[in-house]
Design a protein around this motif. Structure first.
Motif, PDB file in Angstrom:
ATOM      1  N   ARG A 133      -3.323  -4.933   9.753  1.00  8.73           N
ATOM      2  CA  ARG A 133      -3.727  -3.525   9.765  1.00  8.73           C
ATOM      3  C   ARG A 133      -4.978  -3.235   8.950  1.00  8.73           C
ATOM      4  N   SER A 134      -5.335  -4.136   8.016  1.00 11.88           N
ATOM      5  CA  SER A 134      -6.384  -3.682   7.115  1.00 11.88           C
ATOM      6  C   SER A 134      -7.507  -4.686   6.878  1.00 11.88           C
ATOM      7  N   LEU A 135      -7.171  -5.902   6.474  1.00 13.36           N
ATOM      8  CA  LEU A 135      -8.215  -6.790   5.963  1.00 13.36           C
ATOM      9  C   LEU A 135      -8.734  -7.722   7.052  1.00 13.36           C
ATOM     10  N   ALA A 191       0.809  -1.227   0.000  1.00 10.83           N
ATOM     11  CA  ALA A 191       0.000   0.000   0.000  1.00 10.83           C
ATOM     12  C   ALA A 191       0.844   1.280   0.000  1.00 10.83           C
ATOM     13  N   SER A 248      -3.164  -1.083  -2.891  1.00 14.20           N
ATOM     14  CA  SER A 248      -3.811  -1.366  -1.617  1.00 14.20           C
ATOM     15  C   SER A 248      -4.915  -2.408  -1.798  1.00 14.20           C
ATOM     16  N   ASP A 269      -8.139  -4.458  -1.259  1.00 15.30           N
ATOM     17  CA  ASP A 269      -9.443  -4.127  -0.672  1.00 15.30           C
ATOM     18  C   ASP A 269     -10.171  -5.371  -0.180  1.00 15.30           C
ATOM     19  N   ASP A 294      -0.250  -8.274   5.981  1.00 16.52           N
ATOM     20  CA  ASP A 294      -0.547  -6.832   6.079  1.00 16.52           C
ATOM     21  C   ASP A 294      -0.355  -6.291   7.493  1.00 16.52           C
TER      22      ASP A 294
END
Ligand code: FAD
Length: 390
Positions: A164-166, A33, A128, A130, A161
């Motif tokens: 942090r995100s998914l 990202a 990045s 999604d 990651d």
């Protein structure tokens, strides 16, 4: 292998896996990202175990990193308001060092550079992810790159990651224990040189780590990780430098003399989290995304690197047809179970036993440190665990 393996997240763990695979001529696409170079200025201190140094050596990276790394030759463990203490020395275990302190930025720069000239690696910055979906035959990643939505599929997608995100992926649930504690991180300068000693100091509010981190000839710089209840850590961010250093000195004591200066302070919440995997064919999770631990013993990052090393071995020994299959992924997860669980339990135990004020516990702790100081096999076990995992 037909389609390249996809790694989501090119942080230290994802990038190490990419390098390990590329060295075996396995094609990989890394989706990262951040912009290229965005992490190079990150001064966060990673505590590298001796075993992690060996992994970086195998990758031919260590000679570049060594000038930026500070060796930990001894660890001094003490408890505030108590006489109990113990020391571990690398020489007693015939190791060159017990570990190293290295900045996140220096490691990121070395990994990116090593990856930049390898034909087997397609490292896409500013990509990045999604969403990740999986079916019985493959997994797919939808990602945004320069504003455009794109999609890639592979027999194996690796999520690295950093957690942090998914979060919303079918088959994955995260078990999280919030300690209600924050970690304040910064760098300080002290009157006395560090002599390559790392200090671990347990206080009733939480553990404090003061790590030698003076690159090249700066010998009185230390990285500080000061953990404690949120309500006690938050005000420390707003004190002026002199007030902050005075409070820190009061907690830490005189071992390295007066504290002379402090850099920018930041804090982050502490939690223990572990992924529970039910069924995720063609998708595997490694590094901080798979397990997050309290930084008390500097275990988290090293467990993540060992994830990458083990997964690279499983991929190398897999046939094309078996890549990402339930049996291959189960074999990988089984190989990592003891190390991960050991790291989580060990750090959680340290936080619980050393960070409460219950009457009587303090005396036991102090006695414990005294006993540990004379019990050679226990210390040996501790050093092996911190250096090499299970
Ligand atoms: C604020 C903070 C301070 C820390 N301080 C210390 C410390 O003092 N000492 C210590 O030993 N450890 C520390 N840690 C832990 C240490 O940073 C981790 O153990 C280590 O970074 C784990 O590496 P990783 O590659 O698994 O994850 P990360 O380093 O988190 O890397 C994940 C990568 O994935 C990328 N990414 C995230 N989401 C997406 C997405 N959707 N698509 C594409 N890319 C994505 C990110 O940009 C990042 O580059 C700290 C962690 C944090 C969060």
């Amino acid at each position: 292998m037909s389609e390249p393996i996809i790694i989501v997240g090119g942080g230290p763990v994802g990038a190490t896996l990419a390098l390990l695979l590329a060295k075996q001529d396995v094609a990989v696409t890394v989706l990262e990202a951040r912009k290229q170079g965005a992490a190079y200025g990150e001064s966060r201190a990673l505590a590298l175990s001796y075993g992690s140094r060996r992994i970086l050596e195998k990758l031919g990276l260590w000679h570049k990193l060594a000038p930026h790394a500070t060796a930990i030759n001894s660890i001094h463990v003490s408890q505030k308001d108590s006489l109990g203490r113990t020391q571990l020395h690398a020489r007693d275990y015939k190791q060159e060092a017990l570990g190293y302190v290295l900045s996140y930025g220096a490691l990121s720069a070395a990994l990116d550079e090593a990856l930049s000239n390898l034909p087997a690696v397609n490292f896409i910055f500013e990509a990045s992810a999604d969403a990740i979906t999986h079916t019985a035959t493959h997994a797919s990643v939808t990602f945004t790159h320069h504003g455009a939505l794109q999609s890639l599929g592979s027999a194996l997608v690796v999520l690295a990651d950093g957690g942090r995100s998914l979060d919303e992926i079918a088959g994955l649930t995260r078990e999280t224990k919030d300690y209600g504690h924050d970690a304040l991180i910064t760098k300080v300068r002290a009157e006395l040189p560090h002599n390559n000693i790392a200090y671990e100091r347990f206080t009733a509010n939480g553990p404090i780590a003061l790590l030698p981190n003076g690159e090249q000839h700066v010998l009185n710089e230390y990285s500080l990780v000061w953990t404690g209840k949120k309500e006690l850590i938050a005000p420390l961010l707003t004190l002026n430098d002199a007030e902050f250093l005075a409070q820190f000195h009061q907690q830490f004591g005189d071992r390295v003399g007066q504290f002379l200066s402090v850099e920018k302070r930041m804090s982050f919440p502490l939690k223990m989290s572990q992924l529970q995997v039910t069924d995720t064919p063609h998708l595997v999770v490694i590094g901080n995304a798979a397990q997050t631990m309290h930084p008390v013993a500097g275990q988290g990052f090293n467990v993540g690197l060992r994830d990458a090393e083990s997964l690279a071995q499983h991929i190398a020994s897999s046939t094309d047809a078996a890549l990402g299959s339930a049996s291959m992924l189960e074999a990988y997860r089984t190989s990592r179970k003891a190390d991960t669980k050991g790291g989580l339990l060990f750090t959680d135990f340290l936080v619980n036993i050393f960070s409460n004020d219950i009457l009587g516990v303090s005396g036991l702790r102090s006695a414990g440190l005294g006993i540990l100081d004379v019990m050679k096999p226990i210390k040996q076990h501790l050093v092996r665990k911190m250096s090499f995992g299970k």
